[in-house]
Design an enzyme around this catalytic site. Structure first.
Site, PDB file in Angstrom:
ATOM      1  CG  MET A  74      24.505 -12.177 -31.906  1.00 41.93           C
ATOM      2  SD  MET A  74      22.968 -11.148 -31.736  1.00 41.93           S
ATOM      3  CE  MET A  74      22.252 -12.035 -30.776  1.00 41.93           C
ATOM      4  CB  VAL A  83      31.402 -18.281 -34.095  1.00 42.69           C
ATOM      5  CG1 VAL A  83      32.401 -17.408 -34.405  1.00 42.69           C
ATOM      6  CG2 VAL A  83      32.327 -18.440 -32.793  1.00 42.69           C
ATOM      7  CD  GLU A 123      25.873 -20.495 -28.120  1.00 44.13           C
ATOM      8  OE1 GLU A 123      25.494 -20.802 -27.231  1.00 44.13           O
ATOM      9  OE2 GLU A 123      27.147 -19.655 -28.399  1.00 44.13           O
ATOM     10  CE  LYS A 180      30.088 -19.625 -28.979  1.00 47.65           C
ATOM     11  NZ  LYS A 180      29.645 -18.377 -29.252  1.00 47.65           N
ATOM     12  CB  SER A 210      22.729 -17.485 -26.180  1.00 53.03           C
ATOM     13  OG  SER A 210      23.042 -18.983 -25.925  1.00 53.03           O
ATOM     14  CG  HIS A 230      23.946 -13.315 -24.740  1.00 50.39           C
ATOM     15  ND1 HIS A 230      22.602 -13.861 -23.990  1.00 50.39           N
ATOM     16  CD2 HIS A 230      24.035 -13.920 -25.630  1.00 50.39           C
ATOM     17  CE1 HIS A 230      21.749 -14.536 -24.797  1.00 50.39           C
ATOM     18  NE2 HIS A 230      22.496 -14.489 -26.191  1.00 50.39           N
ATOM     19  CG  ASN A 269      19.289 -17.855 -24.258  1.00 49.52           C
ATOM     20  OD1 ASN A 269      17.502 -17.295 -24.840  1.00 49.52           O
ATOM     21  ND2 ASN A 269      19.962 -17.449 -24.785  1.00 49.52           N
TER      22      ASN A 269
END
Length: 303
Positions: free
Chosen positions: A24, A100, A102, A107, A129, A150, A200
């Site tokens: 990502m 990075v 989840e 974070k 996400s 996102h 999502n």
């Protein structure tokens, strides 16, 4: 550029950074370089940094070999990427996108570090996400400059970009990230903070139905064929392999920690968790719901 409730002019982003050089993060960095914006690619060690940058160059080389971009364009894009292990290099960038795994604490640690290093006007964006960006913002002294950006995997291909407005995000930040998204050639939507945002929030329910079918004995290839026959470009099991089984593992771990799902309950990702525990991470290591030959994205049934 008109954003409801945000009467301000966008700041033109001249430089950027992406934290995380995985599938990502590398894809997001490619978006910046393709748009002509110099971008730092940040990783935790040299091996990961080299692997991330090499993956980006390989994708651009593939485009060049197919005649989609010239050798000069390939060189231009590569030259705009600045791999680094030091956050100090990010002092003067205009925007940082964190990409990075989840994990809320990780974070928050990253945002705290960025807040102490970057100039006061730097926008700090998370590519999360599912996690609560209001909470991520509490790790900084600039919650008005914190937002979500996102991207969808693979970020260098997929057009949708969910820009996330927190309770504190100011008008200038909002119009700037919406303007930036257009420069990155994305279709931008502005959303609020909630679990899964818009895309999502829908797709995780869709994945839950896939899990029910798998638990009842359907095979991944049968499910994927049915959805593709219906008109989907990719089946849900193929999509999970593309995104990474580890991504779903990390989302699930946070859901369990927050009491949003119960371990072992039907339709809560138990089968994907078994794939993760077996080391089947999807395309990135050649085996997930399917197996993949080296260098190929073609899903092969794996009995």
């Amino acid at each position: 550029l008109k954003v409801p409730g945000a009467a301000a002019k966008p700041v033109r982003v001249q430089s950027a950074a992406v934290i995380g050089g995985g599938t990502m993060g590398g894809g997001i960095a490619m978006c910046f370089a393709t748009a002509g914006i110099p971008v730092y690619l940040v990783e935790v060690n040299q091996k990961a940094l080299d692997a991330g940058f090499d993956r980006m160059k390989a994708l651009w080389k593939m485009s060049a070999s197919k005649g989609k971009i010239s050798q000069a364009e390939y060189a231009r894009r590569v030259g705009l990427v600045k791999p680094t292990l030091s956050y100090d290099d990010l002092r003067d960038v205009d925007v940082v996108v964190e990409a990075v795994i989840e994990n809320m604490q990780l974070k928050k640690d990253i945002f705290s570090k960025l807040d102490s290093v970057c100039k006061p006007s730097t926008i700090l964006a998370s590519n999360t996400s599912t996690l609560n960006i209001n909470e991520i913002a509490t790790a900084t002294k600039r919650p008005h400059k914190v937002c979500g950006m996102h991207f969808f995997s693979p970020a260098n291909v997929m057009k949708l970009l969910e820009n996330v407005r927190t309770d504190a995000t100011d008008a200038e930040t909002l119009v700037t990230i919406m303007d930036l998204g257009k420069r990155l050639q994305k279709v931008c939507i502005l959303v609020g903070v909630c679990f899964g945002f818009v895309s999502n929030r829908m797709s995780l329910k869709y994945q839950q139905q896939v899990e029910f079918l798998l638990e009842e004995g359907a095979l991944p290839a049968q499910i994927d064929k049915a959805l593709k026959d219906f008109g989907f470009a990719m089946g849900p099991c193929e999509m999970a392999d593309l995104a990474g089984i580890d991504v779903f593992h990390n989302i699930r771990a946070e859901q369990i920690k927050e009491g949003q799902i119960v371990e072992g309950a039907p339709g809560t990702g138990s089968l994907q968790e078994k794939l993760y525990q077996a080391g089947r991470l999807g395309m990135k290591n050649g085996k997930g719901f399917y197996k993949y030959e080296k260098g190929s994205r073609k899903a092969v049934e794996d009995p």
